[in-house]
Design a protein around this motif. Sequence first.
Motif, PDB file in Angstrom:
ATOM      1  N   UNK A 202       0.830  -1.203   0.000  1.00 34.67           N
ATOM      2  CA  UNK A 202       0.000   0.000   0.000  1.00 34.67           C
ATOM      3  C   UNK A 202       0.867   1.256   0.000  1.00 34.67           C
ATOM      4  N   UNK A 203       1.919   1.237   0.807  1.00 34.06           N
ATOM      5  CA  UNK A 203       2.847   2.374   0.830  1.00 34.06           C
ATOM      6  C   UNK A 203       3.495   2.570  -0.535  1.00 34.06           C
ATOM      7  N   UNK A 209       1.990   6.441  -7.139  1.00 29.52           N
ATOM      8  CA  UNK A 209       1.038   7.395  -7.702  1.00 29.52           C
ATOM      9  C   UNK A 209       1.556   8.817  -7.527  1.00 29.52           C
ATOM     10  N   UNK A 210       2.075   9.128  -6.339  1.00 34.54           N
ATOM     11  CA  UNK A 210       2.601  10.476  -6.101  1.00 34.54           C
ATOM     12  C   UNK A 210       3.818  10.757  -6.981  1.00 34.54           C
ATOM     13  N   UNK A 401       9.766  12.722   7.362  1.00 36.30           N
ATOM     14  CA  UNK A 401       9.038  11.707   8.125  1.00 36.30           C
ATOM     15  C   UNK A 401       9.994  10.804   8.884  1.00 36.30           C
ATOM     16  N   UNK A 402      11.220  10.692   8.409  1.00 38.96           N
ATOM     17  CA  UNK A 402      12.174   9.748   8.997  1.00 38.96           C
ATOM     18  C   UNK A 402      12.714  10.207  10.345  1.00 38.96           C
ATOM     19  N   UNK A 422       5.447   9.205   4.814  1.00 39.03           N
ATOM     20  CA  UNK A 422       6.202   9.938   3.787  1.00 39.03           C
ATOM     21  C   UNK A 422       5.516   9.837   2.432  1.00 39.03           C
ATOM     22  N   UNK A 423       4.933   8.682   2.131  1.00 35.45           N
ATOM     23  CA  UNK A 423       4.236   8.509   0.855  1.00 35.45           C
ATOM     24  C   UNK A 423       2.980   9.369   0.806  1.00 35.45           C
ATOM     25  N   UNK A 424       2.220   9.387   1.895  1.00 34.21           N
ATOM     26  CA  UNK A 424       1.037  10.248   1.928  1.00 34.21           C
ATOM     27  C   UNK A 424       1.424  11.711   1.726  1.00 34.21           C
ATOM     28  N   UNK A 425       2.501  12.124   2.394  1.00 31.75           N
ATOM     29  CA  UNK A 425       2.946  13.511   2.286  1.00 31.75           C
ATOM     30  C   UNK A 425       3.390  13.851   0.868  1.00 31.75           C
ATOM     31  N   UNK A 426       3.909  12.866   0.136  1.00 34.32           N
ATOM     32  CA  UNK A 426       4.305  13.118  -1.252  1.00 34.32           C
ATOM     33  C   UNK A 426       3.097  13.507  -2.103  1.00 34.32           C
TER      34      UNK A 426
END
Length: 499
Positions: A202-203, A209-210, A401-402, A422-426
Amino acid sequence: MSTLADPAPSSADAPAPLILDGASLTARTVGEVARRPTPPSLQLDDDAVARVGLASALAADLSTRRVVYGRTTGVGANRVEQTAGADLTGHGLRLLRSHAGGTGNRLSPRQVRATMLVRLNQLLNGHSGVSPEVVGGLAEAVRTGARPVVHRLGAIGTGDLAPLAQIALALAGEGAWEVGPAPDPVAFGAGDALGFLSSNAATLAVASIAATRLDVILAASHVVAALSYLALEGSPEAYAEPVHRARPHPGQVRCAERMRDLLGMRDTPPKGRRIQDPFGLRAFPQVNGPALDALEYLHAVLDIEMNAGSENPLISVEHGDAYHHAHFHTAYVATALDQARATVHQVAELSAARLGDLVEPDQSGLRAFLADGPPGSSGVMILEYVSHDALAALRQAALPATLGTAVVSRGLEDHASFATQAARAAGDVADAYTRVLACELVAAVRALRLRGDDLSHLPLAPAFRRALDALDDRTEDRPLTPDLAAAAALITDPGWSAV
């Protein structure tokens, strides 16, 4: 191999053939499949399917002869709990039920589709030990466009446990389907449950996509910056080939070359209005270049991850054994995403700076705020406020995010990458950068209208014509919201910047 025809599909396109082999899927392919309005015409490579069967048989055999985490034991801190002699099918279902605790908003339809595609490809790598029946059920769901209910929250970069458990329970006939038809339920044995959950699919899907969106937006940034360059009568020296040959960072060289291409700088062009431009124009290759390089690195990391044998334990048919390890940890993904977001933030800052130059008479040679009405007219004054509002949101989304940490499962799992966050934030960065660029595009097109320049001889003329058609040509004071929406639609259209 994985292949996908037609990189810029429309709703009228038939699904392109997609062949999955567990070894050659790319993040860009995932992004394009997710964008399509219809499910892919999917084929599974025969050798990959055979690998799945061999690994499943080996894992079942090993579980009768040795301790195998998640198959003959509990998971997490329950690794010391033996399940030997228990109802193994019940063990698998209990594992799925207990981990299907996702909450919050649902993943978007394209994110769910991408997640299922990534997980299917990873399973075809042949290291999970998951049964061919489970793989077949997932493949059927992808083919038909069936979509389970999957919630957003429930992962911290050490395995997308909650989202994948919701998908697995749906495949098992217990979970909910948002869109059908649901495939026939498949049985999840003791080894199938953890084998299916042990992934960051999912991540990786959200990140893919981002990243694919950022590909398009960064390509558009060159066109927007070139239009501002023309409106501001920039100096061509900043993009000259000898300059960038002297410090040849790959992304910087690509950016400068693209600017020369768009602006038709084949021979020695005339000098600009200033001996040196503001940084928004002069430093564009040096700031845009790192973003291009970071995005390429992010794609490379994602491509490795979605074709990797990441499941713990790893079932190796070649060596006839199972190996316990930490491939669930996605530090590579998290750090690549952090770098990409940070570099895009810097490029967005330059866009806001160029917008400031466009509304400044000393730079543009036009009226303040590109006004075209009675004295005191505001023109595009509001665009600076909108741009910096979006830039502030981007700045927050670009924070690393890290820097977070977590200790869970009774202290056994004492580190997390937070790649999921981090992926959501992208995705948030892509949204905000689009808005920043839209403000600049509206101002640049208005400035060029006011100047009355003829750009028909330049390579970027088709993009400029589309912008002229899309944006309202009235220059009196009026609401600019429709212009910003039209500009954002151009920026996110891959065809607009492909001139």
